[in-house]
Structures are given as structure tokens and as C-alpha cells.
Design an enzyme around this catalytic site. Structure first.
Site, PDB file in Angstrom:
ATOM      1  N   CYS A   2       0.745  -1.253   0.029  1.00 26.34           N
ATOM      2  CA  CYS A   2       0.025  -0.012  -0.132  1.00 26.34           C
ATOM      3  C   CYS A   2       1.014   1.213   0.160  1.00 26.34           C
ATOM      4  O   CYS A   2       1.972   1.373   0.768  1.00 26.34           O
ATOM      5  CB  CYS A   2      -0.886   0.238   1.185  1.00 26.34           C
ATOM      6  SG  CYS A   2      -2.168  -1.184   1.239  1.00 26.34           S
ATOM      7  N   ARG A  27       3.956  -0.187  -4.869  1.00 28.46           N
ATOM      8  CA  ARG A  27       3.633  -0.552  -3.642  1.00 28.46           C
ATOM      9  C   ARG A  27       2.337  -1.671  -3.612  1.00 28.46           C
ATOM     10  O   ARG A  27       2.214  -2.309  -2.662  1.00 28.46           O
ATOM     11  CB  ARG A  27       3.634   0.336  -2.595  1.00 28.46           C
ATOM     12  CG  ARG A  27       4.837   1.191  -2.514  1.00 28.46           C
ATOM     13  CD  ARG A  27       4.683   2.138  -1.406  1.00 28.46           C
ATOM     14  NE  ARG A  27       4.432   1.434  -0.106  1.00 28.46           N
ATOM     15  CZ  ARG A  27       5.501   1.066   0.565  1.00 28.46           C
ATOM     16  NH1 ARG A  27       6.615   1.216   0.176  1.00 28.46           N
ATOM     17  NH2 ARG A  27       5.442   0.525   1.719  1.00 28.46           N
ATOM     18  N   TRP A  75      -2.852  -2.576  -1.487  1.00 25.96           N
ATOM     19  CA  TRP A  75      -2.692  -4.071  -1.883  1.00 25.96           C
ATOM     20  C   TRP A  75      -3.165  -4.804  -0.839  1.00 25.96           C
ATOM     21  O   TRP A  75      -3.075  -4.701   0.269  1.00 25.96           O
ATOM     22  CB  TRP A  75      -1.061  -4.389  -1.612  1.00 25.96           C
ATOM     23  CG  TRP A  75      -0.726  -5.537  -1.960  1.00 25.96           C
ATOM     24  CD1 TRP A  75      -0.372  -6.234  -3.213  1.00 25.96           C
ATOM     25  CD2 TRP A  75      -0.483  -6.667  -1.207  1.00 25.96           C
ATOM     26  NE1 TRP A  75      -0.102  -7.621  -3.083  1.00 25.96           N
ATOM     27  CE2 TRP A  75       0.009  -7.800  -1.813  1.00 25.96           C
ATOM     28  CE3 TRP A  75      -0.653  -6.976   0.322  1.00 25.96           C
ATOM     29  CZ2 TRP A  75       0.181  -9.146  -1.259  1.00 25.96           C
ATOM     30  CZ3 TRP A  75      -0.387  -8.314   0.982  1.00 25.96           C
ATOM     31  CH2 TRP A  75      -0.057  -9.171   0.021  1.00 25.96           C
ATOM     32  N   ASN A 101      -1.487   2.045   5.836  1.00 23.79           N
ATOM     33  CA  ASN A 101      -0.866   1.044   5.055  1.00 23.79           C
ATOM     34  C   ASN A 101      -0.513   0.073   6.254  1.00 23.79           C
ATOM     35  O   ASN A 101       0.480   0.628   7.268  1.00 23.79           O
ATOM     36  CB  ASN A 101       0.537   1.617   4.346  1.00 23.79           C
ATOM     37  CG  ASN A 101       1.613   0.585   4.162  1.00 23.79           C
ATOM     38  OD1 ASN A 101       1.247  -0.592   4.039  1.00 23.79           O
ATOM     39  ND2 ASN A 101       2.865   0.717   4.044  1.00 23.79           N
ATOM     40  N   GLY A 102      -0.751  -1.382   6.319  1.00 24.16           N
ATOM     41  CA  GLY A 102      -0.466  -2.168   7.365  1.00 24.16           C
ATOM     42  C   GLY A 102      -1.255  -3.094   7.617  1.00 24.16           C
ATOM     43  O   GLY A 102      -2.330  -3.026   6.888  1.00 24.16           O
ATOM     44  N   GLU A 488      16.667 -17.737  -9.724  1.00 30.93           N
ATOM     45  CA  GLU A 488      16.280 -16.426  -9.863  1.00 30.93           C
ATOM     46  C   GLU A 488      15.618 -16.340 -11.270  1.00 30.93           C
ATOM     47  O   GLU A 488      14.654 -15.769 -11.570  1.00 30.93           O
ATOM     48  CB  GLU A 488      17.513 -15.567  -9.746  1.00 30.93           C
ATOM     49  CG  GLU A 488      16.890 -14.022 -10.206  1.00 30.93           C
ATOM     50  CD  GLU A 488      16.142 -13.422  -9.389  1.00 30.93           C
ATOM     51  OE1 GLU A 488      15.619 -13.961  -8.391  1.00 30.93           O
ATOM     52  OE2 GLU A 488      15.700 -12.151  -9.769  1.00 30.93           O
ATOM     53  N   LYS A 492      11.813 -14.859 -11.951  1.00 30.88           N
ATOM     54  CA  LYS A 492      11.438 -13.651 -12.774  1.00 30.88           C
ATOM     55  C   LYS A 492      10.317 -14.176 -13.802  1.00 30.88           C
ATOM     56  O   LYS A 492       9.360 -13.321 -14.025  1.00 30.88           O
ATOM     57  CB  LYS A 492      12.519 -13.326 -13.667  1.00 30.88           C
ATOM     58  CG  LYS A 492      13.566 -12.608 -12.950  1.00 30.88           C
ATOM     59  CD  LYS A 492      13.455 -10.993 -12.442  1.00 30.88           C
ATOM     60  CE  LYS A 492      12.713 -10.939 -11.100  1.00 30.88           C
ATOM     61  NZ  LYS A 492      13.611 -11.057 -10.091  1.00 30.88           N
ATOM     62  N   GLU A 495       6.575 -14.818 -12.254  1.00 31.15           N
ATOM     63  CA  GLU A 495       6.205 -13.599 -11.442  1.00 31.15           C
ATOM     64  C   GLU A 495       5.634 -12.547 -12.333  1.00 31.15           C
ATOM     65  O   GLU A 495       4.620 -11.845 -12.272  1.00 31.15           O
ATOM     66  CB  GLU A 495       6.917 -12.905 -10.344  1.00 31.15           C
ATOM     67  CG  GLU A 495       8.154 -12.205 -10.736  1.00 31.15           C
ATOM     68  CD  GLU A 495       9.193 -11.748  -9.924  1.00 31.15           C
ATOM     69  OE1 GLU A 495       8.434 -11.134  -8.797  1.00 31.15           O
ATOM     70  OE2 GLU A 495      10.175 -11.651 -10.094  1.00 31.15           O
ATOM     71  N   HIS A 511      16.565 -36.857 -10.267  1.00 36.18           N
ATOM     72  CA  HIS A 511      15.801 -37.146  -9.046  1.00 36.18           C
ATOM     73  C   HIS A 511      14.430 -36.628  -8.816  1.00 36.18           C
ATOM     74  O   HIS A 511      13.883 -36.714  -8.112  1.00 36.18           O
ATOM     75  CB  HIS A 511      16.480 -36.621  -7.724  1.00 36.18           C
ATOM     76  CG  HIS A 511      17.946 -37.028  -7.772  1.00 36.18           C
ATOM     77  ND1 HIS A 511      18.372 -38.172  -7.296  1.00 36.18           N
ATOM     78  CD2 HIS A 511      19.091 -36.381  -7.926  1.00 36.18           C
ATOM     79  CE1 HIS A 511      19.441 -38.538  -7.354  1.00 36.18           C
ATOM     80  NE2 HIS A 511      20.120 -37.365  -7.873  1.00 36.18           N
ATOM     81  N   LYS A 610       5.704  -4.285  -4.255  1.00 39.75           N
ATOM     82  CA  LYS A 610       7.083  -4.166  -4.224  1.00 39.75           C
ATOM     83  C   LYS A 610       7.716  -4.317  -2.911  1.00 39.75           C
ATOM     84  O   LYS A 610       8.816  -4.809  -2.655  1.00 39.75           O
ATOM     85  CB  LYS A 610       7.318  -2.851  -4.735  1.00 39.75           C
ATOM     86  CG  LYS A 610       9.096  -2.418  -5.100  1.00 39.75           C
ATOM     87  CD  LYS A 610       9.722  -3.314  -6.099  1.00 39.75           C
ATOM     88  CE  LYS A 610      11.069  -2.965  -6.348  1.00 39.75           C
ATOM     89  NZ  LYS A 610      11.678  -4.218  -7.046  1.00 39.75           N
TER      90      LYS A 610
HETATM   91  C1  F6R Z   1      11.127 -10.598  -7.076  1.00 40.37           C
HETATM   92  C2  F6R Z   1      11.008  -9.828  -5.880  1.00 40.37           C
HETATM   93  C3  F6R Z   1      10.714 -10.399  -4.584  1.00 40.37           C
HETATM   94  C4  F6R Z   1      11.552  -9.485  -3.404  1.00 40.37           C
HETATM   95  C5  F6R Z   1      11.244  -9.939  -2.090  1.00 40.37           C
HETATM   96  C6  F6R Z   1      11.963  -9.309  -1.028  1.00 40.37           C
HETATM   97  O1  F6R Z   1      11.318 -10.208  -8.276  1.00 40.37           O
HETATM   98  O2  F6R Z   1      11.002  -8.684  -6.113  1.00 40.37           O
HETATM   99  O3  F6R Z   1      11.057 -11.591  -4.111  1.00 40.37           O
HETATM  100  O4  F6R Z   1      12.941  -9.799  -3.607  1.00 40.37           O
HETATM  101  O5  F6R Z   1       9.735  -9.363  -1.838  1.00 40.37           O
HETATM  102  O6  F6R Z   1      12.137  -7.806  -1.152  1.00 40.37           O
HETATM  103  P1  F6R Z   1      13.390  -6.923  -0.594  1.00 40.37           P
HETATM  104  O7  F6R Z   1      14.452  -7.183  -1.240  1.00 40.37           O
HETATM  105  O8  F6R Z   1      12.589  -5.463  -0.565  1.00 40.37           O
HETATM  106  O9  F6R Z   1      13.252  -7.335   1.126  1.00 40.37           O
END
Ligand code: F6R
Length: 615
Positions: A2, A27, A75, A101-102, A488, A492, A495, A511, A610
Site C-alpha cells: 500500500c 507498492r 494491496w 498501510n499495514g 532467480e 522472474k 512472477e 531425481h 514491491k
Molecule cells: C522478486 C522480488 C521479491 C523481493 C522480495 C524481497 O522479483 O522482487 O521476491 O525480492 O519481496 O524484497 P526486499 O529485497 O525488498 O526485501
């Protein structure tokens, strides 16, 4: 999650709030809303959807006048995303209006109590409970808004950054923070409120970051006084001068923030080691490490905690620390670590990695480790974030603002910082002699140019993306340093394109996952010439004999894999420990192009936010 924005001053609040919400949309973006005070009344508009939808709706439905207002991009936590659950929320009298927010964890018992006293609720949110609790305290105790907020928050369990105002007293906004970020921009007889500084950076460089359990009554013509929510003690705000550049938070000619941020990596990596890596002199200078060297050198082990992409950077660091500096490392999901009663001693060093510096689970893991006496070191991107403030010491990545929800430059800059740390420890421990140390420093210095070269694979990657854009599954394989890169790459893809993808250590394939391989399964294999090259080539043979489609990331000049793979993407040669900084680039591009071709919202993928400030 949020985003919150507020304004009180001499300008029209509407454009400031709408633009601010657009900048904070990373956010959360399932609904948005705005409340403006026009000198007589509050005009409120909110809607399910994006800030753009709010803009369209509000311009048709309410007066946009007013020098005081608050806005929110959501969010969802409590209640599905719909118009009613969107913020701002009114109190029952219609006098108070709030954004939050929370999460208020005890909202249900508070709500029952308020219902007994005659309050009614139109939404399913915890926030509507909070604003009515504030109203009830204000009425019952006969206190002003600031005091009512303070008393109410002392009855609340959970996390919050809130902004609330009262139409009966429209010269002030009350804000408070616990667990979620809140910044106040201080201008000339005007104030801005936001989850981060991006909404107000073009108006003022002066910001106050509230600490946890602090609140403020922001009143026009008055200096800001911060108070502790618990005991009313006065806290003295320090105004920070921000160095954020407006251009950094705009798209700069790219179609998406994600692509811009992928292309920023040469600069971001360079900025991250600039002034720290002095290859000619054979020195690594980092204040956070230099001042605490003994803690690292005497550590029994390093524990790394993080989430998501940052956790993958932690896994790369495990290989780097163990291989180069010979220090045992454990890498943990912060969300698991905090709840599994881990054994931590004062001989442990905990490294917390977080782009946003606000991730709730990582923050909780830090607090736990500190309680048990461990030394806690942070690797964060956002300056002044909660994690940066909570850790004993740390090193910032200098990636610049990362707006695309999918992390890209944060990942490579985190690896850069952790590599610097490992190299420094390897040298201090006498594991690296001058020649080996110098070789690593020089090669790290060459990485930005090599990332530039890896980015030249973009047109080829786009062609490959077109072939596989309709796949329903994808496997990513790597070994050693490149196993976390496989994880990773898979993250990517899933998501942002919603294709199911799995990352695996290449040898682990037989396995289980090998059962999935047939002529419809694309398999991305990282097969650089260092490390376990021959073994990975055997894994590629195994995929080929099951008719899997092979997309291989190889070192330039490779012949062997070219004969086996359906597609080959070449990256420049480098030291084994630095390969993740290059192999990750085509994987980022691949997921980007596939997502664009599938018509997905690359920068704001569904259900994600984010910064994950709730657990
Ligand atoms: C994936 C992504 C998330 C963040 C995770 C941790 O692309 O962005 O998996 O890496 O939410 O976020 P931070 O690094 O802000 O603690």
C-alpha cells in the site's frame, strides 16, 4: 505494501496526490482512492483498479478543489479489492477520514466492541475499524484528534503507517508509524506525507522519516513535533536532505521500468563498487566492514536472511563466502528463520539482504538475531529504510530506485556488495595473496563493461522469447554459483509472465524433474565454461535425449553446447565467482520479453507488491 500520500499547504492537493500515487503504485495497485477537503466538505472518490481508473472516476464525480488531501493505493489484506474496501475510509460521523498501510491484527475484537456501542461498518477492512476507534476515543475522552489517535493506537496490535484528518479542524493531518514506512516532506509552509520520498521530491529535498512508534500532528504554520505513541515523550525530528534524482524515478524512454532497470545494471554495479573497490591500490574500503572487521573475522558462521530475489542473492553469497573466504554460511528464508526458534549466539554474524529495507519478515529476523546477541549487518538499497536503521552496521547497494516490481538491478548490486565483503575477508584472513586478490578486484572492475556486452544479447533473446511465449512450463538448471541464478531466472519468469517455472540444481534433475521433460518443455541451462562445465554438458545430453528444448547460456566461443542446444546465448568470460552477474542478464531479458508478448503488466504483476511490509 500500500502506498499513502498526503498534502497540506498552499497548492492544489489533487495533482500532487494523484502523481504521488502513480509513483507509489509499485507498492500495491488493486485499488486507489483520494479524499480532498474543499474548505467546507470532504470529497472522496475511490475505486477498484489502478490510479488511472481513480483519475478517470474522480474527475467525473467529485470537486477536485482543496489544499488538503490524502490518497491511497492498495494491496489488499483484509477484504477483497473493490470500491468499498478501498481507502480512504470515513468514520461514522463523516468527520474523520483515514488512509492506512499495514494490518491491524486485533481488528475483529475492536470491531465487535465498536458495534456494541452502535458503530456500523460498510467495508470489510481493519482500517475502517481504526478510524472509528479514533472517533470513539475522541468522543468519549473529549480530546483533540492527535491525542485520540495516540490513545487508539495504544489499543491496537499490528503494523501501520496512517494519515488522518478531521473536517472540523482542517489545518492539520495526524500521522503515525509502526512497522510501515512514513516520510514527511517539509516545504515552505507546506507538508507532504508519503510512504517514500518519490511523491514529493520535486517540491522539497527535506524529509523527516518517522521511527517506529512515533506520531506527529502536522499543522500549517507550526514546527513538526514528534511524539512517542506509547509514553507521549517528545522526539526531536532530524530533517534529512535527500539526494534522490527525479529522472531516476521516471521511465527515461524505456517501455517499462523493468527494462530500464535491466539496462541500468552496468551503471548500478559501478556505482555500488565506486569508491570502495580500489583495484590499483589493492584495497577494498567499506566503512561498515572496516569498523567491524573483527566481528566478521571472529564469527563462527554467517547467517544470511532474506526473501525472494534477495534470498537468491544470499544463496550466491553462500558460494562466494565459503569458496573465497572459507567462512561457513547458512542462508535462510527470513519468514522461516523468525519462527523456528533458531540457535543463534553472539559469535554469529547475521547478514540481512533487502532491496526495500522494509520487508516485514526480514525485519523480524533481524530483531530476533539482535535479541540473541548476534552482530547484524544490512545490505539494503533504500537509504534510511527500516532495515538500514535496525541493523548494527551495513553497506548500501547503490542501485538507485527500483520501481519495477520484479527485482533486477537490486539482485546484481547485492551480489556486488557481498562479493566485496567476501574478497575483503579472504584477504584479511590470508586466504588470498596479493596476486589473487588483485586478479579478483580487476575482474570485478571489468564487470560493468561485460554486463553491457551481455545486454547485447537482447535481440536474440527476444527471438527466443517469441518461440516459447506460449509455453505453460519451463525448467531452469544451473550448478554451483549458477544454481541460485537458475532459481532467480525461474522466479522472474513466473512472477511477470505467469508461466509455471522451476529452478533446479542441474544434477538434481534426475531425481524427479526429468519426468517432466518432453518435446514441449523448454529447459534453460546455464553452462558457462568454469566450474562444472562437463557435468552440465552431460545434463544437457540427458535433456536432449528426452526431446526437451534447450536454451543454453554459455561462455562466448563455446562449441560443445552449441552442437547440442536449440538456442545458445553467449556471455563474456569471467571468473567463476562473478558469472552470476552476467548469466542473470539474459534470463531477466527472457522473462521480460515473454511477459510483454503475453500482454502481461510487466511492472505491476498481479497479486504482487514491491515492498512486503506485512508477514
Ligand atoms: C522478486 C522480488 C521479491 C523481493 C522480495 C524481497 O522479483 O522482487 O521476491 O525480492 O519481496 O524484497 P526486499 O529485497 O525488498 O526485501
Amino acid at each position: 505494501m500500500c502506498g499513502i500520500v498526503g498534502y497540506i499547504g498552499h497548492r492544489d492537493a489533487y495533482p500532487i496526490i494523484i502523481k504521488g500515487l502513480q509513483r507509489l503504485e509499485y507498492r500495491g495497485y488493486d485499488s486507489a482512492g483520494i479524499a480532498l477537503y474543499d474548505g467546507k466538505d470532504i470529497n472522496l472518490s475511490k475505486t477498484k483498479g489502478k490510479v488511472e481508473d481513480l483519475k478517470n472516476k474522480s474527475q467525473k464525480s467529485i470537486s477536485l478543489e482543496g489544499k488538503l488531501g490524502i490518497g491511497h493505493t492498495r494491496w489488499a489484506t483484509h477484504g477483497v479489492p473493490n470500491d468499498v474496501n478501498s481507502h480512504p475510509h470515513y468514520s461514522n460521523s463523516g468527520d474523520l477520514v483515514i488512509i492506512h498501510n499495514g494490518i491491524i491484527e486485533n481488528y475483529d475484537s475492536l470491531k465487535k466492541e465498536l458495534i456494541k456501542r452502535g458503530y456500523t461498518f460498510s467495508s470489510e477492512t481493519d482500517t475502517e475499524v481504526l478510524v472509528n476507534l479514533i472517533e470513539e476515543v475522541k468522543r468519549k475522552e473529549g480530546v483533540k484528534l492527535g491525542k485520540a489517535v495516540q490513545i487508539a493506537l495504544n489499543q491496537v496490535v499490528g503494523a501501520y503507517a496512517i494519515a488522518v484528518f478531521d473536517k472540523q479542524k482542517p489545518d492539520e493531518i495526524v500521522v503515525a508509524k509502526l512497522g510501515s514506512p512514513l516520510a514527511i516532506g517539509v516545504g515552505e509552509n507546506e507538508f507532504f506525507i508519503a510512504s517514500d520520498a518519490s511523491p514529493f521530491i520535486e517540491f522539497t529535498n527535506n524529509a523527516i522519516y518517522l521511527e517506529d512508534e512515533e506520531m506527529a500532528v502536522i499543522r500549517l504554520g507550526k514546527e513538526i513535533k514528534l511524539r512517542k505513541i506509547k509514553d507521549d515523550a517528545i522526539a526531536y525530528p532530524s530533517i534529512q536532505e535527500l539526494k534522490l534524482n527525479l529522472e531516476e524515478i521516471e521511465k527515461g524512454g524505456f517501455d517499462h521500468f523493468m527494462l530500464k532497470e535491466i539496462y541500468e545494471q552496468p551503471r548500478a554495479i559501478l556505482d555500488t563498487y565506486r569508491g570502495r573497490l580500489l583495484a590499483k591500490e589493492g584495497i577494498i574500503k567499506m566503512a561498515g566492514i572496516d569498523d567491524n572487521l573483527e566481528k566478521f573475522l571472529n564469527a563462527n558462521r554467517i547467517i544470511i536472511v532474506a526473501c525472494g530475489t534477495s534470498w537468491h542473492a544470499g544463496l550466491v553469497a553462500e558460494y562466494i563466502f565459503e569458496d573465497l573466504a572459507r567462512i561457513p554460511v547458512e542462508v535462510e528464508y527470513a519468514s522461516e528463520f523468525r519462527y523456528r526458534n533458531p540457535v543463534i549466539t553472539d559469535k554469529d554474524v547475521l547478514i540481512a539482504i533487502s532491496q526495500s529495507g522494509e520487508t516485514a519478515d526480514t525485519l523480524a529476523a533481524i530483531k530476533l538475531a539482535k535479541e540473541k546477541g548476534a552482530f547484524v549487518f544490512g545490505v539494503c538499497n533504500v537509504v534510511g529504510s527500516s532495515i538500514a536503521r535496525e541493523t548494527d552496521a551495513g553497506a548500501y547497494t547503490h542501485a538507485g530506485p527500483e520501481i519495477g516490481v520484479a527485482s533486477t538491478k537490486a539482485f546484481t548490486t547485492q551480489i556486488t556488495v557481498l562479493t566485496l565483503l567476501a574478497l575483503k575477508l579472504a584477504k584479511e584472513k590470508g586466504i588470498f595473496n596479493n596476486t589473487r586478490f588483485h586478479e579478483h578486484l580487476t575482474e570485478l572492475e571489468n564487470i560493468p563493461a561485460k554486463v553491457e556486452k551481455a545486454l547485447l544479447t537482447n535481440p536474440l533473446v527476444e527471438i527466443i522469447a517469441d518461440v516459447y511465449k506460449n509455453s505453460t512450463n519451463c525448467l531452469y538448471l544451473g550448478r554451483g554459483y549458477n544454481f541460485p541464478v537458475a532459481l532467480e531466472g525461474a522466479l522472474k519468469l513466473k512472477e511477470i509472465s505467469y508461466i509455471h517455472a522451476e529452478g533446479y540444481p542441474a544434477a538434481e534433475m534426475k531425481h524427479g524433474p526429468i519426468a517432466l521433460i518432453d518435446e514441449h518443455m523448454p529447459v534453460v541451462v546455464i553452462a558457462t565454461n568454469k566450474g562444472h562445465y562437463e557435468k552440465v554438458v552431460s545434463n544437457i545430453q540427458e535433456i536432449k535425449s528426452r526431446k526437451g528444448k534447450i536454451i543454453a547460456v554459455v561462455t562466448e566461443g563455446d562449441e560443445q553446447v552449441r552442437d547440442l542446444a536449440d538456442h545458445v546465448i553467449e556471455i563474456p568470460e569471467t571468473l567463476e565467482s562473478l558469472t552470476p552477474l552476467l548469466t542473470t542478464i539474459p534470463l531477466q531479458l527472457l522473462s521480460y520479453h515473454i511477459a510483454v508478448m503475453r500482454g502481461c503488466n510487466v511492472d505491476q504483476p498481479r497479486n504482487l507488491a514491491k515492498s512486503v511490509t506485512v508477514e
